[in-house]
Design a protein around this motif. Structure first.
Motif, mmCIF file in Angstrom:
data_model
loop_
_atom_site.group_PDB
_atom_site.id
_atom_site.type_symbol
_atom_site.label_atom_id
_atom_site.label_comp_id
_atom_site.label_asym_id
_atom_site.label_seq_id
_atom_site.Cartn_x
_atom_site.Cartn_y
_atom_site.Cartn_z
ATOM 1 N N VAL A 195 0.854 -1.186 0.000
ATOM 2 C CA VAL A 195 0.000 0.000 0.000
ATOM 3 C C VAL A 195 0.899 1.248 0.000
ATOM 4 O O VAL A 195 1.780 1.394 0.852
ATOM 5 C CB VAL A 195 -0.929 0.010 1.230
ATOM 6 C CG1 VAL A 195 -1.816 1.254 1.218
ATOM 7 C CG2 VAL A 195 -1.764 -1.261 1.261
ATOM 8 N N VAL A 196 0.637 2.125 -0.959
ATOM 9 C CA VAL A 196 1.346 3.413 -1.014
ATOM 10 C C VAL A 196 0.348 4.499 -0.588
ATOM 11 O O VAL A 196 -0.732 4.619 -1.190
ATOM 12 C CB VAL A 196 1.898 3.690 -2.422
ATOM 13 C CG1 VAL A 196 2.629 5.033 -2.434
ATOM 14 C CG2 VAL A 196 2.829 2.559 -2.865
ATOM 15 N N TRP A 197 0.725 5.279 0.423
ATOM 16 C CA TRP A 197 -0.186 6.297 0.933
ATOM 17 C C TRP A 197 0.595 7.502 1.429
ATOM 18 O O TRP A 197 1.815 7.440 1.617
ATOM 19 C CB TRP A 197 -1.072 5.726 2.039
ATOM 20 C CG TRP A 197 -0.346 4.970 3.141
ATOM 21 C CD1 TRP A 197 0.355 3.802 3.028
ATOM 22 C CD2 TRP A 197 -0.255 5.354 4.511
ATOM 23 N NE1 TRP A 197 0.875 3.424 4.233
ATOM 24 C CE2 TRP A 197 0.497 4.353 5.167
ATOM 25 C CE3 TRP A 197 -0.747 6.414 5.268
ATOM 26 C CZ2 TRP A 197 0.793 4.399 6.540
ATOM 27 C CZ3 TRP A 197 -0.474 6.463 6.631
ATOM 28 C CH2 TRP A 197 0.286 5.464 7.250
ATOM 29 N N LEU A 198 -0.114 8.603 1.615
ATOM 30 C CA LEU A 198 0.517 9.860 2.015
ATOM 31 C C LEU A 198 0.247 10.112 3.484
ATOM 32 O O LEU A 198 -0.871 9.916 3.976
ATOM 33 C CB LEU A 198 -0.017 11.023 1.179
ATOM 34 C CG LEU A 198 0.140 10.866 -0.336
ATOM 35 C CD1 LEU A 198 -0.456 12.075 -1.051
ATOM 36 C CD2 LEU A 198 1.592 10.666 -0.722
ATOM 37 N N THR A 199 1.266 10.545 4.167
ATOM 38 C CA THR A 199 1.135 10.851 5.590
ATOM 39 C C THR A 199 2.015 12.051 5.911
ATOM 40 O O THR A 199 2.485 12.763 5.002
ATOM 41 C CB THR A 199 1.477 9.625 6.449
ATOM 42 O OG1 THR A 199 1.208 9.904 7.817
ATOM 43 C CG2 THR A 199 2.910 9.175 6.256
ATOM 44 N N ARG A 200 2.263 12.271 7.169
ATOM 45 C CA ARG A 200 3.000 13.464 7.596
ATOM 46 C C ARG A 200 4.063 13.078 8.625
ATOM 47 O O ARG A 200 3.914 12.086 9.341
ATOM 48 C CB ARG A 200 2.041 14.510 8.184
ATOM 49 C CG ARG A 200 1.263 13.997 9.357
ATOM 50 C CD ARG A 200 0.112 14.896 9.737
ATOM 51 N NE ARG A 200 -0.872 15.054 8.687
ATOM 52 C CZ ARG A 200 -1.880 14.199 8.486
ATOM 53 N NH1 ARG A 200 -2.025 13.128 9.276
ATOM 54 N NH2 ARG A 200 -2.734 14.410 7.526
#
Length: 236
Positions: A195-200
């Protein structure tokens, strides 16, 4: 007269014997000679014409040959289970007593990928989706991104896993990724979901996304385990 009498008698007797021979037919004087077969040499067995003929007690070679066993019917190969599809899970269920979907232990029925609760909670499937074998049974399962909205500003992203149960999606579990952390892609290979996802980062605000994270998961029953993750900088 005395000299002619013996001659007349002799002729008379000769004629009598000839007449008798004519009444009985000619007598054959031929003889039949029977030749005995030559004796076989010592130690050699003379074949008997009757011994080669099959008898009831001595079956022929064809009858004595063992019959070929009939080939046993082979079981039919198992039918291949059709793979799940991303469109198919839009009508699947979420949640179960063993693996609740957030706080929902009952099944939540999706309709066209959407469910709305009486408390204002909304669930919506997102585009990132993947199909592949996650549990090693050679049947293609499904994983898809989901967003849960609770009525405020929160948008909680997660990934839901469905098992392929004879060609139908059966909910297994969910992995929560957090608030406002969109999923950009999902892939399945080697019984793993990537899973490729955006976070901080830890010092970034909730409105800021500065990290692209790639996480690898393994599914076992209703348990999903993170195997690894890598982060790279992200700039919107």
């Amino acid at each position: 007269m005395r000299r002619t009498l013996p001659i007349v008698v002799a002729l008379t007797l000769l004629g009598f014997s000839t007449g008798c021979a004519g009444d009985s037919g000619p007598v054959s004087t031929a003889t039949t000679t029977v030749t005995a077969p030559a004796a076989a040499p010592a130690g050699e067995v003379t074949p008997d014409a009757t011994s080669s003929a099959p008898t009831a007690d001595s079956p022929t070679s064809a009858a004595s040959a063992p019959a070929k066993p009939a080939s046993e019917p082979q079981p039919a190969p198992p039918k291949a289970v059709p793979a799940l599809t991303c469109g198919q899970v839009t009508g699947a269920d979420l949640g179960s007593p063993k693996a609740p979907f957030y706080d929902h232990t009952d099944h939540i029925p999706l309709l066209d990928g959407i469910w709305n609760g009486e408390d204002g909670t909304g669930v919506a499937l997102q585009k990132p989706c993947a199909i592949g074998d996650l549990d090693g049974d050679k049947a293609a399962d499904a994983a898809r991104a989901v967003v849960v909205r609770t009525g405020g500003t929160g948008q909680f992203w997660s990934v839901v896993f469905w098992h392929n149960a004879a060609g139908k999606p059966a909910y297994r579990t969910v992995v929560d990724l957090g608030d406002r952390t969109p999923v950009t892609s999902i892939g399945i290979a080697g019984q793993k979901a990537t899973v490729v996802w955006l976070t901080r980062s830890d010092d970034a605000s909730m409105a800021e996304l500065d990290t692209r994270r790639t996480t690898v998961y393994r599914l076992s029953g209703v348990t999903v385990t993170e195997l690894s993750h890598t982060d790279t900088p992200y700039t919107p």
